[in-house]
Write a protein that holds these residues in place. Structure first.
Motif, PDB file in Angstrom:
ATOM      1  N   HIS A 108      11.787   6.100  10.990  1.00 25.16           N
ATOM      2  CA  HIS A 108      11.354   5.190   9.918  1.00 25.16           C
ATOM      3  C   HIS A 108      11.579   5.815   8.550  1.00 25.16           C
ATOM      4  O   HIS A 108      10.654   5.904   7.745  1.00 25.16           O
ATOM      5  CB  HIS A 108       9.857   4.844  10.078  1.00 25.16           C
ATOM      6  CG  HIS A 108       9.555   4.132  11.343  1.00 25.16           C
ATOM      7  ND1 HIS A 108       9.293   4.774  12.526  1.00 25.16           N
ATOM      8  CD2 HIS A 108       9.498   2.807  11.610  1.00 25.16           C
ATOM      9  CE1 HIS A 108       9.091   3.877  13.470  1.00 25.16           C
ATOM     10  NE2 HIS A 108       9.211   2.684  12.948  1.00 25.16           N
ATOM     11  N   GLN A 109      12.818   6.215   8.295  1.00 21.46           N
ATOM     12  CA  GLN A 109      13.070   6.938   7.046  1.00 21.46           C
ATOM     13  C   GLN A 109      12.823   6.097   5.797  1.00 21.46           C
ATOM     14  O   GLN A 109      12.601   6.640   4.722  1.00 21.46           O
ATOM     15  CB  GLN A 109      14.497   7.482   7.052  1.00 21.46           C
ATOM     16  CG  GLN A 109      14.669   8.464   8.186  1.00 21.46           C
ATOM     17  CD  GLN A 109      15.840   9.402   8.003  1.00 21.46           C
ATOM     18  OE1 GLN A 109      16.483   9.413   6.963  1.00 21.46           O
ATOM     19  NE2 GLN A 109      16.119  10.184   9.009  1.00 21.46           N
ATOM     20  N   LYS A 110      12.873   4.770   5.964  1.00 25.25           N
ATOM     21  CA  LYS A 110      12.625   3.907   4.797  1.00 25.25           C
ATOM     22  C   LYS A 110      11.146   3.906   4.434  1.00 25.25           C
ATOM     23  O   LYS A 110      10.771   3.658   3.300  1.00 25.25           O
ATOM     24  CB  LYS A 110      13.051   2.473   5.130  1.00 25.25           C
ATOM     25  CG  LYS A 110      14.209   1.980   4.275  1.00 25.25           C
ATOM     26  CD  LYS A 110      14.545   0.547   4.580  1.00 25.25           C
ATOM     27  CE  LYS A 110      13.403  -0.381   4.130  1.00 25.25           C
ATOM     28  NZ  LYS A 110      13.474  -1.709   4.699  1.00 25.25           N
ATOM     29  N   ASP A 143       0.828  -1.226   0.000  1.00 24.28           N
ATOM     30  CA  ASP A 143       0.000   0.000   0.000  1.00 24.28           C
ATOM     31  C   ASP A 143       0.853   1.264   0.000  1.00 24.28           C
ATOM     32  O   ASP A 143       1.980   1.268   0.503  1.00 24.28           O
ATOM     33  CB  ASP A 143      -0.875   0.082   1.267  1.00 24.28           C
ATOM     34  CG  ASP A 143      -2.008  -0.930   1.264  1.00 24.28           C
ATOM     35  OD1 ASP A 143      -2.253  -1.555   0.227  1.00 24.28           O
ATOM     36  OD2 ASP A 143      -2.635  -1.072   2.343  1.00 24.28           O
ATOM     37  N   ILE A 144       0.262   2.334  -0.520  1.00 27.48           N
ATOM     38  CA  ILE A 144       0.894   3.658  -0.427  1.00 27.48           C
ATOM     39  C   ILE A 144      -0.127   4.600   0.213  1.00 27.48           C
ATOM     40  O   ILE A 144      -1.284   4.657  -0.233  1.00 27.48           O
ATOM     41  CB  ILE A 144       1.281   4.177  -1.828  1.00 27.48           C
ATOM     42  CG1 ILE A 144       2.383   3.292  -2.429  1.00 27.48           C
ATOM     43  CG2 ILE A 144       1.732   5.632  -1.763  1.00 27.48           C
ATOM     44  CD1 ILE A 144       2.701   3.596  -3.897  1.00 27.48           C
ATOM     45  N   LEU A 179      -3.640   2.754  -3.460  1.00 27.78           N
ATOM     46  CA  LEU A 179      -3.205   4.128  -3.200  1.00 27.78           C
ATOM     47  C   LEU A 179      -4.305   4.822  -2.409  1.00 27.78           C
ATOM     48  O   LEU A 179      -5.432   4.922  -2.886  1.00 27.78           O
ATOM     49  CB  LEU A 179      -3.052   4.777  -4.574  1.00 27.78           C
ATOM     50  CG  LEU A 179      -2.105   5.914  -4.809  1.00 27.78           C
ATOM     51  CD1 LEU A 179      -0.732   5.600  -4.284  1.00 27.78           C
ATOM     52  CD2 LEU A 179      -2.023   6.200  -6.323  1.00 27.78           C
ATOM     53  N   PHE A 180      -3.964   5.263  -1.209  1.00 20.00           N
ATOM     54  CA  PHE A 180      -4.959   5.930  -0.368  1.00 20.00           C
ATOM     55  C   PHE A 180      -4.412   7.251   0.138  1.00 20.00           C
ATOM     56  O   PHE A 180      -3.207   7.405   0.317  1.00 20.00           O
ATOM     57  CB  PHE A 180      -5.272   5.099   0.882  1.00 20.00           C
ATOM     58  CG  PHE A 180      -5.944   3.790   0.621  1.00 20.00           C
ATOM     59  CD1 PHE A 180      -7.214   3.741   0.067  1.00 20.00           C
ATOM     60  CD2 PHE A 180      -5.310   2.604   0.949  1.00 20.00           C
ATOM     61  CE1 PHE A 180      -7.839   2.524  -0.165  1.00 20.00           C
ATOM     62  CE2 PHE A 180      -5.932   1.382   0.723  1.00 20.00           C
ATOM     63  CZ  PHE A 180      -7.198   1.345   0.167  1.00 20.00           C
ATOM     64  N   ALA A 181      -5.323   8.159   0.421  1.00 19.72           N
ATOM     65  CA  ALA A 181      -4.926   9.389   1.104  1.00 19.72           C
ATOM     66  C   ALA A 181      -5.696   9.469   2.409  1.00 19.72           C
ATOM     67  O   ALA A 181      -6.777   8.877   2.538  1.00 19.72           O
ATOM     68  CB  ALA A 181      -5.257  10.595   0.244  1.00 19.72           C
ATOM     69  N   ARG A 222       4.652   2.173   2.363  1.00 19.37           N
ATOM     70  CA  ARG A 222       5.231   3.502   2.154  1.00 19.37           C
ATOM     71  C   ARG A 222       4.207   4.605   2.468  1.00 19.37           C
ATOM     72  O   ARG A 222       3.045   4.508   2.088  1.00 19.37           O
ATOM     73  CB  ARG A 222       5.646   3.668   0.697  1.00 19.37           C
ATOM     74  CG  ARG A 222       6.714   2.707   0.252  1.00 19.37           C
ATOM     75  CD  ARG A 222       8.094   3.237   0.632  1.00 19.37           C
ATOM     76  NE  ARG A 222       9.145   2.519  -0.064  1.00 19.37           N
ATOM     77  CZ  ARG A 222       9.718   1.405   0.376  1.00 19.37           C
ATOM     78  NH1 ARG A 222       9.350   0.873   1.525  1.00 19.37           N
ATOM     79  NH2 ARG A 222      10.680   0.825  -0.317  1.00 19.37           N
ATOM     80  N   ILE A 223       4.711   5.637   3.130  1.00 18.35           N
ATOM     81  CA  ILE A 223       3.879   6.796   3.449  1.00 18.35           C
ATOM     82  C   ILE A 223       4.556   8.044   2.892  1.00 18.35           C
ATOM     83  O   ILE A 223       5.769   8.226   3.075  1.00 18.35           O
ATOM     84  CB  ILE A 223       3.736   6.960   4.987  1.00 18.35           C
ATOM     85  CG1 ILE A 223       2.974   5.773   5.594  1.00 18.35           C
ATOM     86  CG2 ILE A 223       3.049   8.284   5.333  1.00 18.35           C
ATOM     87  CD1 ILE A 223       2.921   5.794   7.125  1.00 18.35           C
TER      88      ILE A 223
END
Ligand SMILES: Nc1ncnc2c1ncn2[C@@H]1O[C@H](COP(=O)(O)OS(=O)(=O)O)[C@@H](OP(=O)(O)O)[C@H]1O
Length: 300
Positions: A185-187, A34-35, A102-104, A122-123
């Motif tokens: 959590h920079q990754k 997910d993003i 893909l969510f916002a 990923r955020i």
């Protein structure tokens, strides 16, 4: 107020209500692919939705003529749904089982469904100068058709904003919550500002693509694909597409596109208001490597 942040009630906004969010906190299942695009309202949500949608789906639309790209027909909010609306069954136009999802969302860090934090997905978090957020929010609410609910004078809007009262606010706590999370959590989280994105859109778009695992190839760069995406998602293009019609009842599409500029607050805030917001921001962001000055880059 819930877990330190202001929310809509069920009566004011059903799917975006605090009740809906609380249900989701415990039940929503994130996937590692997910993003999530996370913002406070008026911080560049529409723009980052368009950019991310265009990046992730560029293979899918590479052969379509420019005029058939969804972003040339639909509001970016229809292309990338808010998590809340998706979970509560109001599906958007372009969520059709494709991966990645893909969510916002505007949900603050403290209330984000735990599965999102655990999934390793990923955020992208985008924030904006609080003074411009206030001005943008003021104009947006005054553009809504339900005047009885939203109309207010600018000094009233300022009072509320500086007390932290805005949807998903206080502004400063929202920004800080994700900032602190990003340190560890920079990754998983890319922290951007609207101002940086404005200043150097091409490089930011490349950076977002890389971070999300969709880097542009040399060949794509040579063919000018990055520039095409920047133009497609630019204020000029999107505001033209969204000149007419409603996003949903009472919310015209064009309400999401006003000026699209950095620093419009200078035309609205008095010296006194400027001083107050500067002071609060300095105090709240003390020790944080964050700046909204043009040319000052946020950590990335
Ligand atoms: N493509 C593009 N490029 C640059 N700027 C853009 C773009 N699209 C929208 N905007 C500007 O973003 C502001 C709206 O913020 P959001 O999209 O976060 O609003 S919302 O939360 O989705 O309601 C609002 O800012 P202001 O113009 O300052 O009011 C919009 O004009």
């Amino acid at each position: 107020m819930y877990q330190g942040f202001w929310h809509f009630s069920h009566i004011s906004y059903d799917v975006f209500s605090v009740e809906a969010m609380m249900t989701m906190q415990n039940t929503f299942q994130a996937q590692p692919t997910d993003i999530y695009l996370i913002t406070l309202p008026k911080s560049g949500t529409t723009w980052i939705k368009a950019v991310t949608y265009a990046i992730v789906n560029r293979e899918r639309y590479k052969n379509s003529t420019l005029s058939s790209h969804p972003l040339l027909a639909y509001n970016p909010h229809k292309c990338v749904p808010f998590l809340e609306t998706e979970v509560f069954g109001k599906t958007s136009v372009y969520v059709d089982g494709c991966l990645p999802r893909l969510f916002a969302t505007h949900i603050p860090y403290t209330s984000l469904p735990q599965s999102i934090l655990d999934s390793g997905c990923r955020i992208v978090y985008m924030c904006r100068n609080p003074k411009d957020v206030l001005v943008s929010l003021f104009h947006f609410t005054n553009k809504l058709r339900d005047k009885s609910r939203c109309q207010m004078a600018f000094d009233e809007a300022f009072e509320m904003f500086s007390k932290g009262i805005m949807p998903y606010g206080p502004y400063w706590d929202h920004v800080k919550g994700y900032y602190n999370f990003s340190l560890e959590h920079q990754k998983n989280i890319l922290y951007l500002t609207y101002e940086d994105m404005k200043e150097d859109t091409v490089n930011r778009v490349k950076h977002i693509a890389e971070f999300l695992g969709y880097p542009f190839t040399k060949d794509e760069e040579a063919r000018g694909v990055v520039g095409e995406i920047v133009r497609l998602c630019g204020f000029k293009s999107l505001s033209e597409v969204n000149k007419h019609g409603d996003f949903r009842e009472g919310v015209p599409n064009d309400a999401f596109f006003r000026e699209g500029k950095v620093g419009d607050w200078r035309n609205h805030l008095t010296d006194e208001m400027t001083k107050v917001l500067t002071q609060i921001t300095e105090q709240k962001f003390h020790g944080m490597d964050i700046s909204f000055e043009v040319g000052a880059h946020v950590r990335n």
